[in-house]
Write an enzyme that holds these catalytic residues in place. Structure first.
Site, PDB file in Angstrom:
ATOM      1  N   CYS A 384       0.840  -1.201   0.000  1.00 31.31           N
ATOM      2  CA  CYS A 384       0.000   0.000   0.000  1.00 31.31           C
ATOM      3  C   CYS A 384       0.879   1.257   0.000  1.00 31.31           C
ATOM      4  CB  CYS A 384      -0.998  -0.040   1.150  1.00 31.31           C
ATOM      5  SG  CYS A 384      -2.487   0.888   0.742  1.00 31.31           S
ATOM      6  N   MET A 387       4.114   0.423  -1.495  1.00 33.36           N
ATOM      7  CA  MET A 387       4.179   0.396  -2.961  1.00 33.36           C
ATOM      8  C   MET A 387       4.238   1.824  -3.494  1.00 33.36           C
ATOM      9  SD  MET A 387       1.393  -0.679  -5.873  1.00 33.36           S
ATOM     10  CE  MET A 387       0.917   0.776  -6.810  1.00 33.36           C
ATOM     11  N   HIS A 510      -3.632  -5.153   0.394  1.00 33.04           N
ATOM     12  CA  HIS A 510      -3.002  -5.685   1.617  1.00 33.04           C
ATOM     13  C   HIS A 510      -3.070  -7.212   1.628  1.00 33.04           C
ATOM     14  CE1 HIS A 510      -2.740  -1.859   3.955  1.00 33.04           C
ATOM     15  NE2 HIS A 510      -3.652  -1.501   3.070  1.00 33.04           N
ATOM     16  N   GLU A 512      -1.470  -9.245   3.395  1.00 35.24           N
ATOM     17  CA  GLU A 512      -1.337  -9.801   4.755  1.00 35.24           C
ATOM     18  C   GLU A 512      -2.700 -10.142   5.354  1.00 35.24           C
ATOM     19  OE1 GLU A 512      -0.942  -6.676   3.881  1.00 35.24           O
ATOM     20  OE2 GLU A 512      -1.498  -5.247   5.457  1.00 35.24           O
TER      21      GLU A 512
HETATM   22  N1  GLN Z   1      -2.024   6.665   2.690  1.00 37.50           N
HETATM   23  C1  GLN Z   1      -2.120   5.883   1.507  1.00 37.50           C
HETATM   24  C2  GLN Z   1      -3.475   6.028   0.826  1.00 37.50           C
HETATM   25  O1  GLN Z   1      -4.433   6.411   1.456  1.00 37.50           O
HETATM   26  C3  GLN Z   1      -1.799   4.427   1.759  1.00 37.50           C
HETATM   27  C4  GLN Z   1      -2.769   3.770   2.692  1.00 37.50           C
HETATM   28  C5  GLN Z   1      -2.254   2.475   3.259  1.00 37.50           C
HETATM   29  O2  GLN Z   1      -1.052   2.206   3.261  1.00 37.50           O
HETATM   30  N2  GLN Z   1      -3.154   1.657   3.777  1.00 37.50           N
HETATM   31  O3  GLN Z   1      -3.598   5.739  -0.335  1.00 37.50           O
END
Ligand code: GLN
Length: 540
Positions: A384, A387, A510, A512
Protein backbone atom coordinates in the site's frame (compact mmCIF):
# COMPACT_ATOMS: atom_id res chain seq x y z
CA UNK A 1 -35.89 -19.61 14.45
CA UNK A 2 -32.19 -20.40 14.35
CA UNK A 3 -30.82 -23.71 15.48
CA UNK A 4 -27.35 -22.29 16.08
CA UNK A 5 -25.80 -22.45 19.50
CA UNK A 6 -24.29 -19.33 21.01
CA UNK A 7 -21.15 -19.05 23.10
CA UNK A 8 -20.30 -15.78 24.82
CA UNK A 9 -16.76 -15.01 25.91
CA UNK A 10 -16.31 -12.36 28.59
CA UNK A 11 -13.16 -11.21 30.30
CA UNK A 12 -12.31 -10.10 33.80
CA UNK A 13 -9.53 -8.91 36.14
CA UNK A 14 -7.59 -7.15 33.39
CA UNK A 15 -7.62 -6.51 29.68
CA UNK A 16 -5.15 -8.15 27.28
CA UNK A 17 -5.75 -11.68 28.58
CA UNK A 18 -6.24 -12.90 25.03
CA UNK A 19 -9.99 -13.39 24.64
CA UNK A 20 -9.52 -13.25 20.90
CA UNK A 21 -6.99 -16.09 20.88
CA UNK A 22 -9.03 -18.23 23.29
CA UNK A 23 -12.15 -17.66 21.17
CA UNK A 24 -10.28 -18.45 17.96
CA UNK A 25 -8.70 -21.56 19.52
CA UNK A 26 -12.03 -22.90 20.74
CA UNK A 27 -13.55 -22.17 17.34
CA UNK A 28 -10.66 -24.04 15.69
CA UNK A 29 -11.25 -27.11 17.87
CA UNK A 30 -14.98 -27.10 17.17
CA UNK A 31 -14.30 -26.61 13.45
CA UNK A 32 -11.84 -29.53 13.58
CA UNK A 33 -14.71 -31.62 14.97
CA UNK A 34 -16.79 -30.83 11.90
CA UNK A 35 -18.91 -27.91 13.14
CA UNK A 36 -19.23 -24.71 11.17
CA UNK A 37 -18.27 -21.89 13.48
CA UNK A 38 -17.93 -18.14 13.28
CA UNK A 39 -16.71 -15.59 15.80
CA UNK A 40 -18.06 -12.12 16.38
CA UNK A 41 -16.62 -9.32 18.46
CA UNK A 42 -18.50 -6.57 20.27
CA UNK A 43 -16.40 -3.51 21.04
CA UNK A 44 -17.72 -1.18 23.68
CA UNK A 45 -16.41 2.12 22.27
CA UNK A 46 -18.38 4.86 20.54
CA UNK A 47 -16.55 5.01 17.20
CA UNK A 48 -18.71 3.40 14.54
CA UNK A 49 -15.67 1.30 13.63
CA UNK A 50 -11.91 1.46 14.31
CA UNK A 51 -11.23 2.89 10.83
CA UNK A 52 -10.70 6.39 12.17
CA UNK A 53 -8.51 5.27 15.09
CA UNK A 54 -4.79 5.78 15.18
CA UNK A 55 -2.99 2.39 15.42
CA UNK A 56 -1.53 3.60 18.74
CA UNK A 57 -5.06 3.53 20.14
CA UNK A 58 -6.22 0.16 18.96
CA UNK A 59 -3.55 -1.59 16.92
CA UNK A 60 -4.06 -2.54 13.31
CA UNK A 61 -7.34 -1.92 11.56
CA UNK A 62 -8.32 -5.20 9.92
CA UNK A 63 -10.36 -5.09 6.71
CA UNK A 64 -12.82 -7.76 5.59
CA UNK A 65 -13.82 -8.79 2.05
CA UNK A 66 -17.02 -6.78 2.33
CA UNK A 67 -15.04 -3.66 3.22
CA UNK A 68 -15.63 -3.44 6.97
CA UNK A 69 -12.88 -1.75 8.96
CA UNK A 70 -12.65 -3.91 12.05
CA UNK A 71 -10.84 -4.90 15.21
CA UNK A 72 -7.61 -6.83 14.78
CA UNK A 73 -9.10 -9.86 16.55
CA UNK A 74 -11.02 -10.57 13.35
CA UNK A 75 -7.64 -11.21 11.78
CA UNK A 76 -7.01 -13.95 14.35
CA UNK A 77 -10.41 -15.45 13.64
CA UNK A 78 -9.67 -15.66 9.93
CA UNK A 79 -6.11 -16.88 10.39
CA UNK A 80 -7.25 -19.69 12.69
CA UNK A 81 -10.44 -20.71 10.91
CA UNK A 82 -9.48 -19.98 7.31
CA UNK A 83 -12.98 -18.63 6.70
CA UNK A 84 -13.77 -15.00 5.89
CA UNK A 85 -15.48 -12.66 8.34
CA UNK A 86 -17.72 -9.75 7.44
CA UNK A 87 -19.26 -6.53 8.71
CA UNK A 88 -21.53 -8.58 11.00
CA UNK A 89 -18.53 -10.01 12.84
CA UNK A 90 -17.56 -6.73 14.48
CA UNK A 91 -20.07 -4.43 16.14
CA UNK A 92 -19.27 -1.38 18.26
CA UNK A 93 -21.41 0.51 20.75
CA UNK A 94 -21.22 3.40 18.29
CA UNK A 95 -22.80 1.32 15.56
CA UNK A 96 -25.55 0.06 17.85
CA UNK A 97 -26.45 3.59 18.96
CA UNK A 98 -26.16 4.93 15.43
CA UNK A 99 -28.70 2.40 14.17
CA UNK A 100 -31.12 3.03 17.03
CA UNK A 101 -30.86 6.83 16.78
CA UNK A 102 -31.25 6.76 12.99
CA UNK A 103 -34.39 4.66 13.41
CA UNK A 104 -35.66 7.08 16.06
CA UNK A 105 -35.30 9.95 13.56
CA UNK A 106 -37.13 7.87 10.97
CA UNK A 107 -40.02 7.59 13.41
CA UNK A 108 -39.65 3.90 14.14
CA UNK A 109 -40.42 4.42 17.83
CA UNK A 110 -43.02 7.23 17.48
CA UNK A 111 -44.63 8.06 20.80
CA UNK A 112 -42.12 6.04 22.82
CA UNK A 113 -39.16 6.98 24.98
CA UNK A 114 -36.07 5.40 23.45
CA UNK A 115 -33.96 3.77 26.16
CA UNK A 116 -30.87 1.64 26.73
CA UNK A 117 -33.20 -1.12 27.90
CA UNK A 118 -34.96 -2.30 25.77
CA UNK A 119 -33.95 -0.46 22.58
CA UNK A 120 -30.17 -0.64 22.76
CA UNK A 121 -30.22 -4.16 24.20
CA UNK A 122 -32.70 -5.26 21.50
CA UNK A 123 -30.38 -3.94 18.82
CA UNK A 124 -27.45 -5.81 20.41
CA UNK A 125 -29.50 -9.02 20.46
CA UNK A 126 -30.46 -8.49 16.82
CA UNK A 127 -26.75 -8.30 16.00
CA UNK A 128 -26.03 -11.48 17.95
CA UNK A 129 -28.70 -13.33 15.99
CA UNK A 130 -27.73 -12.08 12.51
CA UNK A 131 -24.94 -14.65 12.17
CA UNK A 132 -26.83 -17.48 13.91
CA UNK A 133 -29.91 -17.00 11.75
CA UNK A 134 -27.95 -16.85 8.51
CA UNK A 135 -28.18 -20.64 8.51
CA UNK A 136 -24.47 -20.90 7.80
CA UNK A 137 -23.24 -21.72 11.28
CA UNK A 138 -23.77 -24.41 13.90
CA UNK A 139 -22.07 -22.30 16.52
CA UNK A 140 -21.59 -18.54 16.92
CA UNK A 141 -18.98 -17.36 19.38
CA UNK A 142 -19.47 -13.78 20.54
CA UNK A 143 -16.56 -12.09 22.25
CA UNK A 144 -17.50 -9.16 24.47
CA UNK A 145 -14.67 -6.63 24.36
CA UNK A 146 -13.44 -4.88 27.49
CA UNK A 147 -13.53 -6.12 31.04
CA UNK A 148 -16.40 -7.08 33.31
CA UNK A 149 -17.04 -4.11 35.60
CA UNK A 150 -16.47 -1.50 32.86
CA UNK A 151 -19.43 0.88 32.67
CA UNK A 152 -19.41 0.72 28.89
CA UNK A 153 -19.77 -3.09 28.69
CA UNK A 154 -22.98 -3.11 30.73
CA UNK A 155 -25.52 -2.91 27.86
CA UNK A 156 -23.76 -5.83 26.13
CA UNK A 157 -23.86 -7.94 29.29
CA UNK A 158 -27.51 -7.06 29.88
CA UNK A 159 -28.27 -8.09 26.28
CA UNK A 160 -26.45 -11.39 26.85
CA UNK A 161 -28.43 -11.97 30.04
CA UNK A 162 -31.72 -11.38 28.21
CA UNK A 163 -30.61 -13.45 25.26
CA UNK A 164 -29.80 -16.43 27.49
CA UNK A 165 -33.15 -16.10 29.22
CA UNK A 166 -34.97 -16.09 25.88
CA UNK A 167 -33.13 -19.08 24.45
CA UNK A 168 -33.42 -22.73 25.41
CA UNK A 169 -31.42 -23.98 28.40
CA UNK A 170 -28.75 -25.69 26.30
CA UNK A 171 -28.51 -23.13 23.51
CA UNK A 172 -26.09 -20.69 25.10
CA UNK A 173 -22.94 -20.83 27.10
CA UNK A 174 -20.78 -18.24 28.85
CA UNK A 175 -17.03 -18.64 29.11
CA UNK A 176 -15.30 -16.18 31.40
CA UNK A 177 -11.61 -15.54 30.89
CA UNK A 178 -9.77 -14.51 34.01
CA UNK A 179 -6.32 -14.29 35.54
CA UNK A 180 -4.80 -16.40 38.31
CA UNK A 181 -1.68 -14.41 39.16
CA UNK A 182 1.39 -15.84 40.84
CA UNK A 183 2.62 -13.72 43.73
CA UNK A 184 6.33 -14.11 43.80
CA UNK A 185 6.74 -12.87 47.38
CA UNK A 186 4.21 -15.41 48.67
CA UNK A 187 5.19 -18.05 46.08
CA UNK A 188 1.50 -18.69 45.57
CA UNK A 189 -1.12 -18.66 42.84
CA UNK A 190 -3.93 -16.34 43.88
CA UNK A 191 -7.58 -17.06 43.13
CA UNK A 192 -9.14 -13.97 44.71
CA UNK A 193 -9.11 -11.78 41.56
CA UNK A 194 -10.99 -14.57 39.75
CA UNK A 195 -13.51 -14.87 42.57
CA UNK A 196 -14.13 -11.12 42.46
CA UNK A 197 -14.38 -11.09 38.72
CA UNK A 198 -16.98 -13.89 38.68
CA UNK A 199 -18.87 -12.09 41.45
CA UNK A 200 -18.94 -8.91 39.34
CA UNK A 201 -20.18 -10.85 36.34
CA UNK A 202 -22.84 -12.56 38.46
CA UNK A 203 -24.12 -9.15 39.54
CA UNK A 204 -25.15 -8.57 35.93
CA UNK A 205 -27.27 -11.72 36.12
CA UNK A 206 -24.86 -13.86 34.12
CA UNK A 207 -23.26 -16.87 35.67
CA UNK A 208 -20.33 -18.31 33.73
CA UNK A 209 -20.43 -21.99 32.75
CA UNK A 210 -16.73 -22.31 32.14
CA UNK A 211 -13.75 -20.39 33.52
CA UNK A 212 -10.61 -20.13 31.47
CA UNK A 213 -7.80 -19.07 33.79
CA UNK A 214 -4.73 -17.40 32.36
CA UNK A 215 -1.72 -18.37 34.42
CA UNK A 216 2.05 -18.45 34.24
CA UNK A 217 2.19 -21.73 36.21
CA UNK A 218 0.15 -24.93 35.99
CA UNK A 219 -2.98 -24.86 38.14
CA UNK A 220 -2.75 -27.64 40.75
CA UNK A 221 -5.85 -29.65 41.64
CA UNK A 222 -6.44 -27.79 44.92
CA UNK A 223 -6.44 -24.41 43.16
CA UNK A 224 -8.86 -25.68 40.51
CA UNK A 225 -11.11 -26.98 43.28
CA UNK A 226 -10.97 -23.71 45.15
CA UNK A 227 -11.83 -21.70 42.03
CA UNK A 228 -14.66 -24.12 41.25
CA UNK A 229 -16.11 -23.99 44.75
CA UNK A 230 -16.00 -20.22 45.19
CA UNK A 231 -17.06 -19.44 41.64
CA UNK A 232 -19.78 -22.06 41.55
CA UNK A 233 -18.68 -24.05 38.50
CA UNK A 234 -17.75 -27.72 38.05
CA UNK A 235 -14.11 -28.54 38.68
CA UNK A 236 -13.69 -29.77 35.13
CA UNK A 237 -15.00 -26.42 33.92
CA UNK A 238 -11.95 -24.67 35.34
CA UNK A 239 -9.63 -24.57 32.37
CA UNK A 240 -5.96 -23.75 32.67
CA UNK A 241 -4.58 -21.40 30.00
CA UNK A 242 -0.84 -21.28 30.39
CA UNK A 243 1.29 -18.75 28.56
CA UNK A 244 2.24 -20.30 25.22
CA UNK A 245 5.35 -20.02 23.01
CA UNK A 246 3.15 -19.09 20.10
CA UNK A 247 -0.54 -18.27 19.79
CA UNK A 248 -0.80 -21.20 17.38
CA UNK A 249 -0.12 -23.60 20.28
CA UNK A 250 -3.25 -22.47 22.10
CA UNK A 251 -5.77 -24.71 20.28
CA UNK A 252 -3.71 -27.75 21.29
CA UNK A 253 -3.37 -26.50 24.87
CA UNK A 254 -7.13 -25.99 25.02
CA UNK A 255 -7.68 -29.45 23.62
CA UNK A 256 -5.47 -30.91 26.33
CA UNK A 257 -7.62 -29.12 28.89
CA UNK A 258 -10.73 -30.51 27.12
CA UNK A 259 -12.29 -27.08 26.63
CA UNK A 260 -14.04 -28.25 23.47
CA UNK A 261 -15.42 -31.36 25.18
CA UNK A 262 -16.81 -29.27 28.03
CA UNK A 263 -18.44 -26.93 25.53
CA UNK A 264 -20.07 -29.77 23.56
CA UNK A 265 -21.37 -31.40 26.70
CA UNK A 266 -22.80 -28.17 28.10
CA UNK A 267 -24.46 -27.29 24.80
CA UNK A 268 -25.73 -30.87 24.45
CA UNK A 269 -24.15 -31.14 21.03
CA UNK A 270 -23.27 -34.63 19.89
CA UNK A 271 -19.75 -34.96 18.66
CA UNK A 272 -19.40 -35.22 14.87
CA UNK A 273 -15.84 -36.54 14.75
CA UNK A 274 -12.63 -36.53 16.72
CA UNK A 275 -10.77 -33.27 16.02
CA UNK A 276 -8.80 -33.38 12.81
CA UNK A 277 -5.77 -31.21 13.59
CA UNK A 278 -3.22 -32.96 11.39
CA UNK A 279 -2.49 -30.02 9.11
CA UNK A 280 -2.41 -27.65 12.09
CA UNK A 281 0.15 -29.85 13.81
CA UNK A 282 2.16 -30.12 10.61
CA UNK A 283 2.25 -26.32 10.46
CA UNK A 284 3.47 -26.18 14.07
CA UNK A 285 6.12 -28.78 13.24
CA UNK A 286 7.45 -26.62 10.41
CA UNK A 287 7.22 -23.50 12.54
CA UNK A 288 9.22 -25.00 15.38
CA UNK A 289 11.86 -26.81 13.34
CA UNK A 290 13.30 -24.24 10.97
CA UNK A 291 16.10 -25.19 8.62
CA UNK A 292 17.15 -21.59 7.96
CA UNK A 293 17.13 -18.23 9.70
CA UNK A 294 16.52 -15.00 7.89
CA UNK A 295 16.31 -11.36 8.81
CA UNK A 296 13.64 -9.07 7.44
CA UNK A 297 13.47 -5.33 8.03
CA UNK A 298 9.97 -4.01 8.54
CA UNK A 299 10.19 -0.31 7.82
CA UNK A 300 7.28 1.65 9.24
CA UNK A 301 6.37 4.45 11.55
CA UNK A 302 4.49 2.58 14.26
CA UNK A 303 7.31 0.15 14.98
CA UNK A 304 7.23 0.60 18.77
CA UNK A 305 3.81 -1.04 18.66
CA UNK A 306 3.97 -4.34 16.77
CA UNK A 307 0.15 -4.68 17.06
CA UNK A 308 -0.03 -1.93 14.45
CA UNK A 309 1.34 -4.45 11.93
CA UNK A 310 -0.28 -7.56 13.40
CA UNK A 311 -1.35 -9.20 10.14
CA UNK A 312 2.02 -8.58 8.50
CA UNK A 313 3.75 -10.17 11.48
CA UNK A 314 1.47 -13.22 11.32
CA UNK A 315 1.80 -13.49 7.53
CA UNK A 316 5.58 -13.72 8.04
CA UNK A 317 5.05 -16.51 10.58
CA UNK A 318 2.87 -18.46 8.09
CA UNK A 319 5.27 -17.86 5.21
CA UNK A 320 8.31 -18.64 7.34
CA UNK A 321 6.81 -21.98 8.37
CA UNK A 322 5.94 -22.75 4.77
CA UNK A 323 9.63 -22.25 3.89
CA UNK A 324 10.78 -23.99 7.09
CA UNK A 325 12.54 -20.78 7.92
CA UNK A 326 12.60 -18.72 11.09
CA UNK A 327 11.91 -15.13 10.15
CA UNK A 328 13.32 -12.54 12.48
CA UNK A 329 11.64 -9.20 11.96
CA UNK A 330 13.70 -6.10 12.64
CA UNK A 331 11.29 -3.27 13.35
CA UNK A 332 12.89 -0.17 11.90
CA UNK A 333 11.48 3.30 12.33
CA UNK A 334 11.44 5.01 8.96
CA UNK A 335 12.12 8.32 10.73
CA UNK A 336 15.59 7.01 11.58
CA UNK A 337 16.44 6.16 7.98
CA UNK A 338 18.39 8.65 5.90
CA UNK A 339 21.05 8.30 3.20
CA UNK A 340 23.61 8.46 6.03
CA UNK A 341 22.07 5.75 8.22
CA UNK A 342 20.51 3.40 5.70
CA UNK A 343 23.49 1.11 5.13
CA UNK A 344 23.95 0.72 8.84
CA UNK A 345 20.27 0.02 9.48
CA UNK A 346 19.48 -2.18 6.48
CA UNK A 347 22.89 -3.46 5.37
CA UNK A 348 22.66 -6.88 6.97
CA UNK A 349 19.03 -7.88 6.33
CA UNK A 350 17.85 -10.42 3.74
CA UNK A 351 14.67 -8.62 2.75
CA UNK A 352 13.02 -5.23 3.21
CA UNK A 353 9.30 -4.68 3.66
CA UNK A 354 7.99 -1.13 3.57
CA UNK A 355 4.76 -0.99 5.52
CA UNK A 356 1.39 0.60 4.87
CA UNK A 357 0.63 3.94 6.46
CA UNK A 358 -0.91 7.37 6.27
CA UNK A 359 0.51 10.88 6.30
CA UNK A 360 3.89 12.43 5.79
CA UNK A 361 5.74 11.42 8.95
CA UNK A 362 8.54 9.00 8.11
CA UNK A 363 7.81 9.03 4.37
CA UNK A 364 11.25 10.18 3.22
CA UNK A 365 12.94 7.41 5.25
CA UNK A 366 10.73 4.84 3.56
CA UNK A 367 11.75 6.18 0.17
CA UNK A 368 15.44 5.90 1.10
CA UNK A 369 14.79 2.29 2.20
CA UNK A 370 13.22 1.52 -1.18
CA UNK A 371 16.16 3.02 -3.04
CA UNK A 372 18.56 0.94 -0.96
CA UNK A 373 16.65 -2.26 -1.72
CA UNK A 374 16.38 -1.44 -5.42
CA UNK A 375 20.00 -0.49 -5.95
CA UNK A 376 21.45 -3.30 -3.84
CA UNK A 377 19.08 -5.90 -5.28
CA UNK A 378 17.79 -6.84 -1.84
CA UNK A 379 14.37 -8.58 -1.94
CA UNK A 380 11.78 -5.84 -1.53
CA UNK A 381 8.08 -5.86 -0.85
CA UNK A 382 6.04 -2.66 -0.48
CA UNK A 383 2.47 -2.80 0.77
CA UNK A 384 0.00 0.00 0.00
CA UNK A 385 1.92 3.13 1.10
CA UNK A 386 5.01 0.92 0.72
CA UNK A 387 4.18 0.40 -2.96
CA UNK A 388 3.45 4.11 -3.34
CA UNK A 389 6.91 4.86 -1.90
CA UNK A 390 8.45 2.51 -4.47
CA UNK A 391 6.64 4.41 -7.23
CA UNK A 392 7.80 7.79 -5.89
CA UNK A 393 11.38 6.58 -5.47
CA UNK A 394 11.51 5.27 -9.03
CA UNK A 395 10.15 8.57 -10.35
CA UNK A 396 12.68 10.64 -8.45
CA UNK A 397 15.79 8.54 -8.99
CA UNK A 398 15.22 6.70 -12.27
CA UNK A 399 12.78 8.87 -14.22
CA UNK A 400 14.58 11.95 -12.83
CA UNK A 401 11.34 13.63 -11.82
CA UNK A 402 13.02 15.07 -8.75
CA UNK A 403 9.92 16.55 -7.16
CA UNK A 404 7.68 13.56 -7.71
CA UNK A 405 5.45 12.80 -4.75
CA UNK A 406 2.09 11.52 -3.65
CA UNK A 407 -0.75 14.02 -3.74
CA UNK A 408 -1.43 12.92 -0.14
CA UNK A 409 1.91 14.36 0.98
CA UNK A 410 2.24 17.37 -1.29
CA UNK A 411 -0.75 18.90 -3.04
CA UNK A 412 1.57 21.20 -5.03
CA UNK A 413 3.87 18.55 -6.48
CA UNK A 414 4.48 19.00 -10.23
CA UNK A 415 4.55 15.20 -10.55
CA UNK A 416 1.77 13.53 -8.56
CA UNK A 417 2.84 10.00 -9.53
CA UNK A 418 0.50 8.86 -6.78
CA UNK A 419 -2.74 10.75 -7.14
CA UNK A 420 -6.10 10.89 -5.48
CA UNK A 421 -8.56 8.42 -6.96
CA UNK A 422 -11.31 10.00 -9.05
CA UNK A 423 -14.05 8.55 -6.86
CA UNK A 424 -12.31 9.93 -3.73
CA UNK A 425 -12.36 13.53 -4.94
CA UNK A 426 -15.98 14.09 -3.97
CA UNK A 427 -15.62 12.43 -0.56
CA UNK A 428 -15.83 14.80 2.41
CA UNK A 429 -16.51 12.43 5.33
CA UNK A 430 -13.58 10.53 6.83
CA UNK A 431 -15.12 7.35 8.30
CA UNK A 432 -15.56 4.33 6.02
CA UNK A 433 -14.94 6.32 2.85
CA UNK A 434 -11.67 4.90 1.58
CA UNK A 435 -11.47 2.27 -1.14
CA UNK A 436 -12.23 -0.67 1.13
CA UNK A 437 -12.56 -4.43 0.82
CA UNK A 438 -12.00 -6.98 -1.91
CA UNK A 439 -11.48 -5.94 -5.53
CA UNK A 440 -10.48 -8.04 -8.52
CA UNK A 441 -7.04 -7.75 -10.06
CA UNK A 442 -5.78 -9.18 -13.34
CA UNK A 443 -2.15 -10.28 -13.42
CA UNK A 444 -0.13 -10.00 -16.59
CA UNK A 445 1.27 -13.30 -17.86
CA UNK A 446 5.05 -13.54 -17.78
CA UNK A 447 5.41 -11.29 -14.75
CA UNK A 448 6.77 -12.22 -11.33
CA UNK A 449 3.33 -11.46 -9.87
CA UNK A 450 1.78 -14.04 -12.19
CA UNK A 451 4.38 -16.63 -11.28
CA UNK A 452 3.83 -15.96 -7.56
CA UNK A 453 0.09 -16.56 -7.75
CA UNK A 454 0.19 -19.08 -10.58
CA UNK A 455 -2.98 -17.57 -12.05
CA UNK A 456 -4.20 -14.34 -13.56
CA UNK A 457 -7.41 -13.53 -11.70
CA UNK A 458 -7.04 -12.65 -8.04
CA UNK A 459 -9.10 -10.83 -5.38
CA UNK A 460 -7.35 -8.83 -2.71
CA UNK A 461 -8.37 -6.39 0.01
CA UNK A 462 -7.82 -2.65 -0.10
CA UNK A 463 -7.76 0.32 2.27
CA UNK A 464 -6.49 3.54 0.70
CA UNK A 465 -7.49 6.78 -1.01
CA UNK A 466 -4.58 7.27 -3.41
CA UNK A 467 -3.43 5.33 -6.45
CA UNK A 468 -0.79 5.05 -9.14
CA UNK A 469 -1.23 7.88 -11.64
CA UNK A 470 -1.72 6.18 -15.01
CA UNK A 471 -0.51 9.29 -16.87
CA UNK A 472 3.02 8.20 -16.04
CA UNK A 473 2.69 4.49 -16.83
CA UNK A 474 4.58 4.61 -20.16
CA UNK A 475 7.59 6.34 -18.62
CA UNK A 476 7.74 3.75 -15.87
CA UNK A 477 7.43 0.79 -18.21
CA UNK A 478 10.11 2.17 -20.49
CA UNK A 479 12.54 2.25 -17.57
CA UNK A 480 11.69 -1.20 -16.25
CA UNK A 481 9.04 -0.75 -13.58
CA UNK A 482 5.90 -2.44 -14.84
CA UNK A 483 2.28 -2.65 -13.76
CA UNK A 484 2.00 -6.41 -13.31
CA UNK A 485 -1.48 -6.31 -11.80
CA UNK A 486 -4.34 -4.07 -12.88
CA UNK A 487 -7.97 -3.79 -11.82
CA UNK A 488 -9.91 -5.04 -14.88
CA UNK A 489 -12.89 -2.73 -14.21
CA UNK A 490 -11.16 0.56 -13.43
CA UNK A 491 -7.68 0.12 -14.83
CA UNK A 492 -6.15 1.06 -11.46
CA UNK A 493 -2.62 -0.27 -11.02
CA UNK A 494 -2.72 -2.81 -8.19
CA UNK A 495 0.76 -4.33 -8.44
CA UNK A 496 4.12 -3.10 -9.67
CA UNK A 497 7.43 -4.84 -10.11
CA UNK A 498 10.91 -4.14 -11.43
CA UNK A 499 12.02 -6.49 -14.16
CA UNK A 500 15.73 -6.24 -13.56
CA UNK A 501 15.69 -7.19 -9.88
CA UNK A 502 15.51 -10.60 -8.16
CA UNK A 503 12.42 -9.64 -6.16
CA UNK A 504 10.94 -6.16 -6.18
CA UNK A 505 7.18 -6.19 -5.69
CA UNK A 506 4.66 -3.59 -4.64
CA UNK A 507 0.98 -4.16 -4.00
CA UNK A 508 -1.63 -1.45 -3.60
CA UNK A 509 -3.72 -4.01 -1.71
CA UNK A 510 -3.00 -5.69 1.62
CA UNK A 511 -2.13 -9.36 1.06
CA UNK A 512 -1.34 -9.80 4.76
CA UNK A 513 -5.08 -9.69 5.48
CA UNK A 514 -5.64 -12.93 3.63
CA UNK A 515 -2.77 -15.02 4.96
CA UNK A 516 -3.94 -17.91 7.14
CA UNK A 517 -2.30 -20.95 8.74
CA UNK A 518 -3.88 -23.16 6.11
CA UNK A 519 -3.21 -20.78 3.20
CA UNK A 520 -0.05 -18.74 3.76
CA UNK A 521 -0.15 -15.83 1.33
CA UNK A 522 1.84 -16.57 -1.85
CA UNK A 523 3.51 -13.15 -1.99
CA UNK A 524 4.83 -13.55 1.55
CA UNK A 525 5.86 -17.16 0.82
CA UNK A 526 7.82 -16.13 -2.28
CA UNK A 527 9.24 -13.03 -0.59
CA UNK A 528 10.67 -15.25 2.16
CA UNK A 529 11.95 -17.68 -0.46
CA UNK A 530 13.72 -14.78 -2.21
CA UNK A 531 15.17 -13.66 1.14
CA UNK A 532 16.49 -17.19 1.78
CA UNK A 533 18.11 -17.24 -1.67
CA UNK A 534 19.57 -13.80 -1.07
CA UNK A 535 20.99 -14.89 2.28
CA UNK A 536 22.55 -18.00 0.70
CA UNK A 537 23.97 -15.81 -2.09
CA UNK A 538 25.58 -13.51 0.49
CA UNK A 539 27.36 -16.43 2.15
CA UNK A 540 28.95 -17.59 -1.09
N1 GLN B 1 -2.02 6.67 2.69
C1 GLN B 1 -2.12 5.88 1.51
C2 GLN B 1 -3.48 6.03 0.83
O1 GLN B 1 -4.43 6.41 1.46
C3 GLN B 1 -1.80 4.43 1.76
C4 GLN B 1 -2.77 3.77 2.69
C5 GLN B 1 -2.25 2.47 3.26
O2 GLN B 1 -1.05 2.21 3.26
N2 GLN B 1 -3.15 1.66 3.78
O3 GLN B 1 -3.60 5.74 -0.34
Amino acid sequence: MSSAKYIFVTGGVTSSLGKGIISASLAKLLQARGFSVTIQKFDPYLNIDPGTLNPYEHGECYVTDDGAETDLDLGHYERFLNTPTSQSNNVTTGRIYNTVITRERQGAFLGKTVQVVPHITDEIKRNIKILGESGKYDIVITEIGGCVGDIESLPFLEAVRQFRWEMGPNDTLVIHLTLVPFLNAAKELKTKPTQHSVKLLSETGIHPDILVCRTEYPLPADIRKKVALFCNVNVNSVIEAMDADTIYDVPLLMKKEKLDERVLSKLKLSNKQEPDLESWKAFLGRLKNPTSYINIALVGKYVELPDAYKSINEAFIHAGAENESKVKIHWISSEKISTDTVANLLGSVDGILVAPGFGERGLEGKIVAVQYARENKIPFFGICLGMQCAVIEFARNVLKLKEANSYEMNKETPHPVIDMMEEQKKVTMKGGTMRLGAYPCELQKGTKAYSIYGKSKIMERHRHRYEFNNKYIKQYEKEGMIASGVNPDTNLVEMIEIKDHPFFIGSQFHPELKSTVQNPHPIFVKFIKAAIDYSIGKQK
